[in-house]
Design a protein around this motif. Structure first.
Motif, mmCIF file in Angstrom:
data_model
loop_
_atom_site.group_PDB
_atom_site.id
_atom_site.type_symbol
_atom_site.label_atom_id
_atom_site.label_comp_id
_atom_site.label_asym_id
_atom_site.label_seq_id
_atom_site.Cartn_x
_atom_site.Cartn_y
_atom_site.Cartn_z
ATOM 1 N N GLN A 168 -2.530 5.217 8.258
ATOM 2 C CA GLN A 168 -3.555 5.098 7.218
ATOM 3 C C GLN A 168 -3.351 3.825 6.410
ATOM 4 O OE1 GLN A 168 -3.563 8.298 4.348
ATOM 5 N NE2 GLN A 168 -5.134 7.344 3.067
ATOM 6 N N ALA A 169 -2.090 3.542 6.060
ATOM 7 C CA ALA A 169 -1.783 2.331 5.290
ATOM 8 C C ALA A 169 -2.104 1.075 6.089
ATOM 9 C CB ALA A 169 -0.312 2.336 4.877
ATOM 10 N N THR A 214 -7.608 -6.069 -4.152
ATOM 11 C CA THR A 214 -7.913 -4.662 -4.443
ATOM 12 C C THR A 214 -8.859 -4.523 -5.632
ATOM 13 O OG1 THR A 214 -5.932 -4.471 -5.832
ATOM 14 C CG2 THR A 214 -5.725 -3.816 -3.510
ATOM 15 N N GLU A 230 -5.806 0.593 5.939
ATOM 16 C CA GLU A 230 -6.238 0.080 4.638
ATOM 17 C C GLU A 230 -5.888 -1.404 4.499
ATOM 18 O OE1 GLU A 230 -4.960 2.404 1.341
ATOM 19 O OE2 GLU A 230 -5.714 4.295 2.182
ATOM 20 N N SER A 231 -4.732 -1.793 5.020
ATOM 21 C CA SER A 231 -4.357 -3.208 4.980
ATOM 22 C C SER A 231 -5.339 -4.036 5.803
ATOM 23 C CB SER A 231 -2.934 -3.380 5.529
ATOM 24 O OG SER A 231 -2.576 -4.742 5.574
ATOM 25 N N ALA A 249 -8.435 -3.344 6.379
ATOM 26 C CA ALA A 249 -9.703 -3.419 5.650
ATOM 27 C C ALA A 249 -9.612 -4.403 4.487
ATOM 28 C CB ALA A 249 -10.089 -2.033 5.146
ATOM 29 N N LEU A 250 -8.479 -4.377 3.759
ATOM 30 C CA LEU A 250 -8.302 -5.278 2.621
ATOM 31 C C LEU A 250 -8.272 -6.746 3.048
ATOM 32 C CD1 LEU A 250 -5.598 -3.511 0.399
ATOM 33 C CD2 LEU A 250 -7.972 -3.960 -0.214
ATOM 34 N N LYS A 273 0.819 8.424 1.646
ATOM 35 C CA LYS A 273 -0.068 7.996 2.727
ATOM 36 C C LYS A 273 0.717 7.859 4.025
ATOM 37 C CE LYS A 273 -3.379 5.479 -0.148
ATOM 38 N NZ LYS A 273 -3.961 4.159 -0.495
ATOM 39 N N ILE A 291 0.837 -1.202 0.000
ATOM 40 C CA ILE A 291 0.000 0.000 0.000
ATOM 41 C C ILE A 291 0.873 1.253 0.000
ATOM 42 C CG2 ILE A 291 -1.647 1.335 1.385
ATOM 43 C CD1 ILE A 291 -2.825 -1.380 2.282
#
Length: 273
Positions: free
Chosen positions: A187-188, A244, A191-192, A194-195, A183, A176
């Motif tokens: 935040q990264a 993704t 996102e990880s 969530a992914l 980023k 990410i």
């Protein structure tokens, strides 16, 4: 679409077919850059080495480990560009050094802290037992000793399980950041997380499927890892592109009418025509 492990690995192999040379060379060079200095420092250690020599060794090993983190970013960059059929070159392995290497290093350190936290209770019990034993502040009976051992085992196993789950949760962190270095690390990591929601088991299975390959690599005295290393990295990158949605978007661009999805025999049929 959540692709199965076999499909992810098939795509990874197709991306590598005929292109193993450069990722193999980049992997070997990056390993040598980290390993050779580490071996040099370790060779200078003897049973009679003083605290200063050991301190220098540990500091050097730590710095070289961070160097390896930045080099690995370049290895991921090569694999990512290869999977996307974009131009790539050998010097891409140094990509991380030109794009905020401090961020990758900080991300690695934070990742390690997060993974280490679940292990702290077991470490605390172990240290407590050691301090109690050498200080003589309390007599260590058989019952107390067994209690310490049981506590360490339970806390250790539980901590390792939690740490492994956390490592899966944040496993896409560096990809990410590689995609968008502007980023923030937190935040990264978000996102990880969530992914990987609903994908941790699938990723674990893919990792597990490489155990057999690793065993073959060991049997070949490490030579097999020249192929296994790029294959594993490309599989990791392909999995990232799958979760993704990038692989789906790529398929839709190459087959805008969805013919392949509607007719699984499309490739065979069109080839015969």
């Amino acid at each position: 679409m959540k692709r199965k492990s076999a499909e992810i690995k098939r795509i990874a192999r197709e991306n590598l077919t005929g292109h193993y040379g450069l990722p193999m060379g980049a992997m070997v060079v990056s390993q040598l850059i980290v390993t050779l200095p580490t071996m040099f420092f370790s060779w200078n250690l003897t049973p009679y080495s003083g605290k200063m020599e050991w301190a220098i060794y540990y500091v050097a090993a730590f710095v070289l480990a961070l160097l390896g983190v930045v080099l690995n970013i370049g290895i991921l960059q090569i694999a990512l560009r290869m999977g996307r059929k974009q131009p790539y070159k050998f010097t891409d392995m140094f990509y991380g050094f030109n794009h905020h290497p401090d961020k990758y290093i900080l991300a690695y350190l934070l990742f390690m802290v997060v993974v280490l936290i679940p292990m702290l209770p077991a470490i605390a019990v172990s240290v407590g037992m050691y301090v109690t034993a050498i200080s003589g502040s309390m007599k260590i009976t058989e019952g107390i000793f067994i209690g310490y051992v049981v506590a360490m085992c339970v806390l250790g196993i539980g901590g390792e399980v939690i740490a492994f789950i956390l490592s899966l949760k944040y496993s896409m962190l560096f990809l990410i950041l590689l995609e968008d270095n502007t980023k923030g690390i937190r935040q990264a990591m978000g996102e990880s997380k969530a992914l990987m929601q609903g994908n941790k088991g699938r990723y674990f299975y893919i990792m597990l499927s490489f155990l057999g390959w690793s065993f073959l690599g060991l049997l070949s005295f490490g030579i097999g890892f020249l192929w296994i290393g790029p294959y594993y990295t490309q599989t990791q990158v392909t999995f990232y592109r799958d979760i993704t949605g990038e692989l789906d978007r790529t398929e839709n661009r190459t087959d805008p009418y969805g013919t392949k999805q509607q007719n699984p025999q499309y490739s065979t049929w069109s080839a015969s025509v």
